[in-house]
Design a protein around this motif. Structure first.
Motif, PDB file in Angstrom:
ATOM      1  N   TYR A   1       0.850  -1.198   0.000  1.00  0.00           N
ATOM      2  CA  TYR A   1       0.000   0.000   0.000  1.00  0.00           C
ATOM      3  C   TYR A   1       0.885   1.247   0.000  1.00  0.00           C
ATOM      4  O   TYR A   1       1.943   1.269   0.639  1.00  0.00           O
ATOM      5  CB  TYR A   1      -0.885   0.059   1.255  1.00  0.00           C
ATOM      6  CG  TYR A   1      -1.761  -1.151   1.471  1.00  0.00           C
ATOM      7  CD1 TYR A   1      -3.046  -1.210   0.934  1.00  0.00           C
ATOM      8  CD2 TYR A   1      -1.315  -2.237   2.229  1.00  0.00           C
ATOM      9  CE1 TYR A   1      -3.859  -2.319   1.140  1.00  0.00           C
ATOM     10  CE2 TYR A   1      -2.117  -3.345   2.434  1.00  0.00           C
ATOM     11  CZ  TYR A   1      -3.384  -3.384   1.888  1.00  0.00           C
ATOM     12  OH  TYR A   1      -4.184  -4.490   2.095  1.00  0.00           O
ATOM     13  N   GLU A   2       0.433   2.278  -0.691  1.00  0.00           N
ATOM     14  CA  GLU A   2       1.101   3.572  -0.579  1.00  0.00           C
ATOM     15  C   GLU A   2       0.598   4.323   0.641  1.00  0.00           C
ATOM     16  O   GLU A   2       1.376   4.977   1.342  1.00  0.00           O
ATOM     17  CB  GLU A   2       0.871   4.394  -1.849  1.00  0.00           C
ATOM     18  CG  GLU A   2       1.599   3.847  -3.064  1.00  0.00           C
ATOM     19  CD  GLU A   2       1.522   4.786  -4.253  1.00  0.00           C
ATOM     20  OE1 GLU A   2       1.109   5.952  -4.082  1.00  0.00           O
ATOM     21  OE2 GLU A   2       1.888   4.350  -5.365  1.00  0.00           O
ATOM     22  N   ASP A   3      -0.708   4.256   0.894  1.00  0.00           N
ATOM     23  CA  ASP A   3      -1.330   4.898   2.060  1.00  0.00           C
ATOM     24  C   ASP A   3      -2.482   4.003   2.490  1.00  0.00           C
ATOM     25  O   ASP A   3      -3.582   4.090   1.941  1.00  0.00           O
ATOM     26  CB  ASP A   3      -1.818   6.298   1.700  1.00  0.00           C
ATOM     27  CG  ASP A   3      -2.383   7.066   2.897  1.00  0.00           C
ATOM     28  OD1 ASP A   3      -2.862   6.416   3.855  1.00  0.00           O
ATOM     29  OD2 ASP A   3      -2.356   8.305   2.878  1.00  0.00           O
ATOM     30  N   LEU A   4      -2.224   3.127   3.447  1.00  0.00           N
ATOM     31  CA  LEU A   4      -3.182   2.092   3.807  1.00  0.00           C
ATOM     32  C   LEU A   4      -4.538   2.669   4.196  1.00  0.00           C
ATOM     33  O   LEU A   4      -5.577   2.235   3.687  1.00  0.00           O
ATOM     34  CB  LEU A   4      -2.618   1.243   4.959  1.00  0.00           C
ATOM     35  CG  LEU A   4      -3.577   0.217   5.568  1.00  0.00           C
ATOM     36  CD1 LEU A   4      -4.036  -0.795   4.530  1.00  0.00           C
ATOM     37  CD2 LEU A   4      -2.908  -0.491   6.740  1.00  0.00           C
ATOM     38  N   VAL A   5      -4.556   3.624   5.105  1.00  0.00           N
ATOM     39  CA  VAL A   5      -5.829   4.129   5.600  1.00  0.00           C
ATOM     40  C   VAL A   5      -6.604   4.827   4.494  1.00  0.00           C
ATOM     41  O   VAL A   5      -7.820   4.637   4.351  1.00  0.00           O
ATOM     42  CB  VAL A   5      -5.613   5.069   6.809  1.00  0.00           C
ATOM     43  CG1 VAL A   5      -6.940   5.700   7.244  1.00  0.00           C
ATOM     44  CG2 VAL A   5      -4.991   4.292   7.973  1.00  0.00           C
TER      45      VAL A   5
END
Length: 283
Positions: free
Chosen positions: A165-169
């Motif tokens: 992921y690059e930005d999980l959230v």
């Protein structure tokens, strides 16, 4: 005071009654499998499932989640007929013995969800978020059942390799927004979000997700959290799942403080105690 912009709904419609979620609720896990990761959560016969269900309800569980397909990493795939053979008789027996319980079916297959609802289930818990059966959303909409929308990538057999992921959230927020849009198009009214701890997420990612769990409140839907005895606890502590109750309680406390509305657990009594104590804190 709660920010009204980010306050999730406090009720869930179950058939003809409204379930109050202003105080968090507990969902007890009933695995009617032979290979779930925590062997003390396996109840492969109707008699064993009824005995455990009675204990969980006496301890305060609102929901009982019946699953016949193990979702542990690398679990064996089983055919639909075998999943139905495991799940349907147990749900029928539970519905007859405990009519006050809210029964959930843990499945990603629309055919299993439909048969389970006919047998007495009132809630569909889909670990795949509709990704593994294109008929799931339409089926849940037609049945007018509440739906637990979980985030996962791949399948239980492949998910451990799909945790980039690059930005999980932010990617979870995007995933949920897209899926909720399609669920609404299918007239699904009651949706619960589950961020899917341990599903296509490594240990570091799981802890980062827990730290930012309250971000998901922006979606204005109830949150279910499943952390009970998972590997992020016992691998971190260097213990076995059988020894992970204390660590589970710690993470349940954090999840409640971050906005969890439902805890999905193996140990109902201890989860109820966490809710009772956390609820004493000033809001």
């Amino acid at each position: 005071m709660d920010n009204l912009l980010f306050t999730p709904p406090r009720t869930l419609r179950i058939h003809d009654r409204l379930l109050d979620l202003s105080t968090p609720r507990v969902m007890g896990i009933l695995n009617v499998t032979q290979d779930s990761f925590y062997d003390q959560s396996r109840y492969p016969t109707v008699t064993l499932a009824l005995q455990k269900a009675e204990q969980m309800l006496q301890q305060g569980a609102t929901f009982l989640d019946v699953g016949g397909y193990s979702s542990r990493p690398g679990a064996d795939d089983i055919p639909v007929d075998e999943e139905l053979r495991r799940v349907v008789p147990v749900i029928e027996a539970l519905a007859q013995r405990f009519p006050e319980a809210v029964l959930s079916v843990d499945t990603f297959r629309a055919a299993v969800a439909e048969r389970a609802v006919e047998a007495g289930a009132a809630l569909v818990n889909d670990i795949s978020g509709g990704e593994l059966d294109p008929d799931m959303f339409a089926t849940v909409g037609r049945l007018q059942m509440p739906y637990i929308l979980m985030h996962m990538r791949g399948t239980p057999q492949t998910m451990t390799t799909l945790n980039q992921y690059e930005d999980l959230v932010q990617e979870l927020v995007d995933f949920f927004q897209e899926k909720v849009y399609f669920l609404r198009k299918h007239l699904v009214k009651d949706i619960i979000l589950d961020p899917g701890f341990g599903f296509a997420k490594n240990r570091t990612q799981n802890f980062a997700l827990l730290a930012e769990l309250d971000t998901l409140k922006m979606l204005e839907l109830p949150l279910l959290v499943g952390l009970s005895r998972k590997s992020l606890i016992w691998r971190t502590l260097g213990i076995k799942p059988e020894e992970a109750l204390n660590g589970t309680t710690v993470l349940h406390t954090l999840a409640l403080q971050k906005g969890a509305n439902i805890l999905r657990v193996h140990d109902v009594k201890e989860a109820m105690e966490v809710i009772q104590l956390v609820n004493c804190l000033p809001h």
